[in-house]
Design a protein around this motif. Structure first.
Motif, PDB file in Angstrom:
ATOM      1  N   VAL A 125     -49.203  25.024  -9.653  1.00 21.96           N
ATOM      2  CA  VAL A 125     -48.447  23.921  -9.039  1.00 21.96           C
ATOM      3  C   VAL A 125     -46.986  24.338  -8.869  1.00 21.96           C
ATOM      4  CG1 VAL A 125     -47.559  21.610  -9.433  1.00 21.96           C
ATOM      5  CG2 VAL A 125     -49.958  22.094  -9.831  1.00 21.96           C
ATOM      6  N   GLY A 126     -46.455  24.949  -9.936  1.00 19.81           N
ATOM      7  CA  GLY A 126     -45.065  25.407  -9.871  1.00 19.81           C
ATOM      8  C   GLY A 126     -44.867  26.396  -8.735  1.00 19.81           C
ATOM      9  N   TYR A 127     -45.810  27.294  -8.575  1.00 14.79           N
ATOM     10  CA  TYR A 127     -45.721  28.313  -7.539  1.00 14.79           C
ATOM     11  C   TYR A 127     -45.779  27.675  -6.154  1.00 14.79           C
ATOM     12  CZ  TYR A 127     -45.889  33.131  -6.100  1.00 14.79           C
ATOM     13  OH  TYR A 127     -45.557  34.339  -5.583  1.00 14.79           O
ATOM     14  N   THR A 128     -46.660  26.688  -6.008  1.00 13.19           N
ATOM     15  CA  THR A 128     -46.789  26.015  -4.717  1.00 13.19           C
ATOM     16  C   THR A 128     -45.495  25.287  -4.369  1.00 13.19           C
ATOM     17  OG1 THR A 128     -49.061  25.658  -5.345  1.00 13.19           O
ATOM     18  CG2 THR A 128     -48.309  24.538  -3.383  1.00 13.19           C
ATOM     19  N   VAL A 129     -44.942  24.581  -5.336  1.00 16.39           N
ATOM     20  CA  VAL A 129     -43.683  23.865  -5.096  1.00 16.39           C
ATOM     21  C   VAL A 129     -42.588  24.853  -4.697  1.00 16.39           C
ATOM     22  CG1 VAL A 129     -41.854  22.544  -6.217  1.00 16.39           C
ATOM     23  CG2 VAL A 129     -44.233  21.942  -6.595  1.00 16.39           C
ATOM     24  N   PHE A 130     -42.550  25.961  -5.405  1.00 15.07           N
ATOM     25  CA  PHE A 130     -41.564  26.999  -5.116  1.00 15.07           C
ATOM     26  C   PHE A 130     -41.704  27.510  -3.685  1.00 15.07           C
ATOM     27  CE2 PHE A 130     -41.288  31.682  -5.027  1.00 15.07           C
ATOM     28  CZ  PHE A 130     -39.922  31.810  -5.094  1.00 15.07           C
ATOM     29  N   ARG A 131     -42.951  27.729  -3.264  1.00 10.99           N
ATOM     30  CA  ARG A 131     -43.163  28.274  -1.919  1.00 10.99           C
ATOM     31  C   ARG A 131     -42.835  27.256  -0.845  1.00 10.99           C
ATOM     32  NH1 ARG A 131     -47.685  31.716   0.052  1.00 10.99           N
ATOM     33  NH2 ARG A 131     -46.198  31.466   1.738  1.00 10.99           N
ATOM     34  N   VAL A 132     -43.171  25.998  -1.089  1.00 11.48           N
ATOM     35  CA  VAL A 132     -42.845  24.964  -0.100  1.00 11.48           C
ATOM     36  C   VAL A 132     -41.337  24.856   0.045  1.00 11.48           C
ATOM     37  CG1 VAL A 132     -42.905  22.480   0.317  1.00 11.48           C
ATOM     38  CG2 VAL A 132     -44.967  23.666  -0.394  1.00 11.48           C
ATOM     39  N   ASN A 133     -40.635  24.927  -1.098  1.00  7.32           N
ATOM     40  CA  ASN A 133     -39.174  24.858  -1.083  1.00  7.32           C
ATOM     41  C   ASN A 133     -38.579  26.005  -0.302  1.00  7.32           C
ATOM     42  OD1 ASN A 133     -38.142  22.661  -2.248  1.00  7.32           O
ATOM     43  ND2 ASN A 133     -37.948  23.518  -4.295  1.00  7.32           N
ATOM     44  N   MET A 134     -39.173  27.176  -0.430  1.00  5.76           N
ATOM     45  CA  MET A 134     -38.563  28.383   0.099  1.00  5.76           C
ATOM     46  C   MET A 134     -39.091  28.755   1.474  1.00  5.76           C
ATOM     47  SD  MET A 134     -36.314  29.398  -1.798  1.00  5.76           S
ATOM     48  CE  MET A 134     -35.692  28.526  -3.191  1.00  5.76           C
ATOM     49  N   SER A 135     -39.963  27.897   2.045  1.00  5.26           N
ATOM     50  CA  SER A 135     -40.627  28.316   3.285  1.00  5.26           C
ATOM     51  C   SER A 135     -39.629  28.472   4.433  1.00  5.26           C
ATOM     52  CB  SER A 135     -41.711  27.316   3.663  1.00  5.26           C
ATOM     53  OG  SER A 135     -41.119  26.084   3.888  1.00  5.26           O
ATOM     54  N   ASP A 136     -38.507  27.767   4.366  1.00  6.54           N
ATOM     55  CA  ASP A 136     -37.529  27.886   5.451  1.00  6.54           C
ATOM     56  C   ASP A 136     -36.702  29.156   5.338  1.00  6.54           C
ATOM     57  OD1 ASP A 136     -38.393  25.573   6.473  1.00  6.54           O
ATOM     58  OD2 ASP A 136     -36.789  24.322   5.650  1.00  6.54           O
ATOM     59  N   GLU A 137     -36.649  29.700   4.145  1.00  4.36           N
ATOM     60  CA  GLU A 137     -35.781  30.850   3.911  1.00  4.36           C
ATOM     61  C   GLU A 137     -36.367  32.132   4.492  1.00  4.36           C
ATOM     62  OE1 GLU A 137     -33.021  30.921   1.352  1.00  4.36           O
ATOM     63  OE2 GLU A 137     -32.957  28.775   1.727  1.00  4.36           O
ATOM     64  N   VAL A 138     -37.674  32.236   4.453  1.00  2.00           N
ATOM     65  CA  VAL A 138     -38.312  33.465   4.919  1.00  2.00           C
ATOM     66  C   VAL A 138     -38.481  33.373   6.436  1.00  2.00           C
ATOM     67  CG1 VAL A 138     -40.329  34.933   4.690  1.00  2.00           C
ATOM     68  CG2 VAL A 138     -39.529  33.621   2.748  1.00  2.00           C
ATOM     69  N   PRO A 139     -37.990  34.374   7.151  1.00  2.25           N
ATOM     70  CA  PRO A 139     -38.134  34.306   8.609  1.00  2.25           C
ATOM     71  C   PRO A 139     -39.592  34.435   9.027  1.00  2.25           C
ATOM     72  CG  PRO A 139     -37.268  36.426   7.957  1.00  2.25           C
ATOM     73  CD  PRO A 139     -37.301  35.602   6.721  1.00  2.25           C
ATOM     74  N   ARG A 140     -39.954  33.670  10.008  1.00  3.78           N
ATOM     75  CA  ARG A 140     -41.305  33.742  10.525  1.00  3.78           C
ATOM     76  C   ARG A 140     -41.272  34.534  11.812  1.00  3.78           C
ATOM     77  NH1 ARG A 140     -44.425  29.673   8.062  1.00  3.78           N
ATOM     78  NH2 ARG A 140     -42.872  28.798   6.696  1.00  3.78           N
ATOM     79  N   SER A 141     -42.051  35.586  11.840  1.00  3.90           N
ATOM     80  CA  SER A 141     -42.085  36.372  13.059  1.00  3.90           C
ATOM     81  C   SER A 141     -43.537  36.544  13.453  1.00  3.90           C
ATOM     82  CB  SER A 141     -41.419  37.722  12.808  1.00  3.90           C
ATOM     83  OG  SER A 141     -41.885  38.649  13.725  1.00  3.90           O
ATOM     84  N   THR A 142     -43.776  36.488  14.745  1.00  4.82           N
ATOM     85  CA  THR A 142     -45.150  36.643  15.197  1.00  4.82           C
ATOM     86  C   THR A 142     -45.512  38.118  15.315  1.00  4.82           C
ATOM     87  OG1 THR A 142     -44.195  36.232  17.344  1.00  4.82           O
ATOM     88  CG2 THR A 142     -45.489  34.464  16.391  1.00  4.82           C
ATOM     89  N   VAL A 143     -44.477  38.969  15.350  1.00  5.18           N
ATOM     90  CA  VAL A 143     -44.731  40.393  15.559  1.00  5.18           C
ATOM     91  C   VAL A 143     -45.156  41.062  14.247  1.00  5.18           C
ATOM     92  CG1 VAL A 143     -43.746  42.530  16.417  1.00  5.18           C
ATOM     93  CG2 VAL A 143     -43.058  40.374  17.423  1.00  5.18           C
ATOM     94  N   SER A 144     -44.381  40.816  13.189  1.00  3.46           N
ATOM     95  CA  SER A 144     -44.730  41.442  11.928  1.00  3.46           C
ATOM     96  C   SER A 144     -44.551  40.437  10.799  1.00  3.46           C
ATOM     97  CB  SER A 144     -43.846  42.665  11.691  1.00  3.46           C
ATOM     98  OG  SER A 144     -42.507  42.252  11.591  1.00  3.46           O
ATOM     99  N   THR A 145     -45.405  40.532   9.801  1.00  3.98           N
ATOM    100  CA  THR A 145     -45.301  39.637   8.660  1.00  3.98           C
ATOM    101  C   THR A 145     -44.384  40.283   7.632  1.00  3.98           C
ATOM    102  OG1 THR A 145     -47.579  39.132   9.083  1.00  3.98           O
ATOM    103  CG2 THR A 145     -46.661  38.291   7.045  1.00  3.98           C
ATOM    104  N   PRO A 146     -43.445  39.522   7.096  1.00  2.00           N
ATOM    105  CA  PRO A 146     -42.601  40.110   6.054  1.00  2.00           C
ATOM    106  C   PRO A 146     -43.442  40.511   4.843  1.00  2.00           C
ATOM    107  CG  PRO A 146     -41.680  38.054   6.827  1.00  2.00           C
ATOM    108  CD  PRO A 146     -43.021  38.181   7.453  1.00  2.00           C
TER     109      PRO A 146
END
Ligand SMILES: *[C@@H]1O[C@H](CO)[C@@H](O)[C@H](O)[C@H]1NC(C)=O
Ligand SMILES: *[C@@H]1O[C@H](CO)[C@@H](O)[C@H](O)[C@H]1NC(C)=O
Ligand SMILES: *[C@@H]1O[C@H](CO)[C@@H](O)[C@H](O)[C@H]1NC(C)=O
Ligand SMILES: *[C@@H]1O[C@H](CO)[C@@H](O)[C@H](O)[C@H]1NC(C)=O
Ligand SMILES: *[C@@H]1O[C@H](CO)[C@@H](O)[C@H](O)[C@H]1NC(C)=O
Length: 442
Positions: free
Chosen positions: A280-301
């Motif tokens: 649960v903690g990990y999921t909350v962390f990822r939802v919080n941080m989802s805006d920080e990681v750039p989303r690119s269709t070309v390559s996945t970070p």
């Protein structure tokens, strides 16, 4: 008529009138600047490329200072930059002898009144809020200087694989949209070394750091003709510290906590509670941080891949814990229920408030419970009872062995999971460290 009679007097009247005006107001028309401007623009045609001999190309000298990187949008592959752009060219029709004009060496003229090259940036998608500067500077030998700040959004192929240790290489290509190299040629205003290492104008406090601006001149050959092009490659580097602190370190802490849960015995039910709270903690962390990681269709970070692998490990180990606890719990439950039923059968045989579960169980009466129903002391019956007890004990023994086998299997799986956890964490650490090293070498 009166007009014809007055005609010899007109010059005097005009002179008197202008004398009165001269007393009251300074006359702009008589200023040297005005005379010069008027003389320059009187016979000037801005439609004509300013050369005496048409076979000569007009050379436009370019210069670019990268001022700031305002936004890097990996999803749409766009970069918003603010650059100071300067173009210089020679206008053969706009020169004067400065000793004849009060030593005026430079004047400003409206951009709309002179010929200007049609140079554009090939990558631009959107010009944003660039102020329209209406004047250019012209010096006495006819050199025109036109500089302006441009805030623009340009297309750039952004590589997010190494996020947050990424380095982006975006190019700005300048070329005339219409004129071929025979008409308009391009050149550099400063030496290329100067352009390369000029970070003076760059705003240093943003997320991005300017590494270098390399530049190349080339001629693009196309069916419409040969076009001169100047390309500036702006290389910028992200400052990763904020992401290391807010993304990497917390996720590593969560993984370490989860790694700690392997020290709880595999059949312990607290482990499920523990692991699910980590999940649960990990999921909350990822939802919080989802805006920080750039989303690119070309390559996945790479970091996204790591987060997903971590999540998969968490889910895998949680489901393993659930399976093992459920399995062993089932076994024990059935055993405990059976022994419990025996005692209950004794107590509740004549009791009025019977437990419904015991009632139901009473129908299927386990073999051990039949013992108390035996009335006679006949040896045969005792013998058969003994036999049934021994067979029951044997099956129990077998079950115990099965259970031990399961336990060993689960233990092995547990160890395997622990080891792969360690391997993944180690791999991840090594990869990140090497990315960081390659980042800091540039
Ligand atoms: C224009 O320049 C070319 C060489 O640059 C020369 O051959 C030609 O005679 C010149 N034409 C005029 C009209 O001056
Ligand atoms: C500019 O004008 C001065 C005086 O009027 C003259 O002596 C000089 O030769 C001129 N210069 C040029 C380049 O024509
Ligand atoms: C005009 O500017 C150009 C380029 O900056 C320079 O080479 C030239 O000497 C200047 N002319 C005068 C008269 O100052
Ligand atoms: C940036 O890209 C250009 C070509 O697109 C290449 O010539 C240049 O070497 C690259 N610069 C760096 C630092 O990778
Ligand atoms: C930015 O940093 C570079 C090197 O670290 C330095 O040379 C430059 O002067 C700095 N620029 C500003 C505007 O602080």
């Amino acid at each position: 008529t009166l007009a014809s009679a007055m005609s010899p007097l007109w010059p005097f009247v005009l002179a008197a009138a202008s004398g009165i005006l001269a007393i009251d107001y300074p006359r702009p028309r008589s200023s040297t600047l005005h005379q010069l401007t008027k003389q320059l623009l009187q016979k000037y045609h801005k439609e004509v490329r300013p050369v005496h001999n048409w076979t000569q190309a007009t050379t436009v000298y370019l210069d670019v200072f990268v001022h700031a990187v305002l936004d890097v949008d990996a999803q749409n592959q766009k970069v918003k930059t603010s650059v100071w752009y300067c173009e210089v060219w020679n206008d053969e029709f706009l020169s004067w002898n400065s000793s004849m004009f009060d030593e005026i060496r430079e004047i400003s003229l409206p951009l709309s009144a002179v010929w200007a090259p049609d140079i554009i940036i090939n990558e631009f998608v959107d010009i944003e809020r660039s102020p329209d500067l209406p004047y250019v500077y012209v010096n006495s030998s006819g050199t025109i200087k036109h500089s302006k700040p441009i805030q623009m959004v340009s297309a750039c192929s952004l590589e997010t694989y190494a996020f947050p240790f990424d380095i982006q290489n975006c190019s700005l290509t300048f070329s005339s949209i219409l004129h071929t190299v025979e008409d308009v040629d391009l050149a550099f205003l400063r030496s290329r070394e100067d352009i390369m290492h000029n970070q003076k104008a760059f705003l240093n406090d943003s997320e991005w750091e300017l590494l270098s601006v390399s530049s190349t001149y080339n001629i693009l050959q196309s069916s419409a003709g040969d076009f001169a092009q100047i390309q500036f490659n702006v290389v910028i580097r992200r400052r990763p510290l904020a992401y290391v602190v807010s993304l990497l370190i917390p996720s590593i802490f969560l993984m370490l906590v989860d790694l700690g849960s392997f020290y709880l015995p595999p059949t312990c039910r607290a482990r499920i509670v523990f692991k699910s709270s980590v999940l649960v903690g990990y999921t909350v962390f990822r939802v919080n941080m989802s805006d920080e990681v750039p989303r690119s269709t070309v390559s996945t970070p790479l970091i996204e891949v790591f987060f997903t692998v971590c999540m998969a490990f968490l889910v895998l180990s949680l489901s393993k814990s659930i399976l093992s606890v459920k399995f062993l719990h089932d076994e024990r439950c059935s055993q405990q229920e059976q022994t419990l039923l025996c005692f209950r059968g004794d107590a509740d045989a004549d009791g009025p408030g019977m437990d419904p579960r015991a009632q139901r169980a009473g129908v299927t009466e386990p073999p051990v419970c039949q013992e108390h129903q035996a009335q006679s002391g006949a040896l045969k019956e005792v013998w058969s009872q003994l036999q049934s007890i021994s067979s029951y004990l044997q099956t129990q023994d077998q079950e115990h062995q099965q259970e031990a086998g399961w336990l060993a299997l689960l233990g092995r799986f547990d160890r395997l999971l622990f080891q792969s956890y360690l391997v993944v964490l180690g791999l991840y650490t090594v990869t990140l460290c090497s990315l960081w090293a390659s980042w800091s070498h540039l």
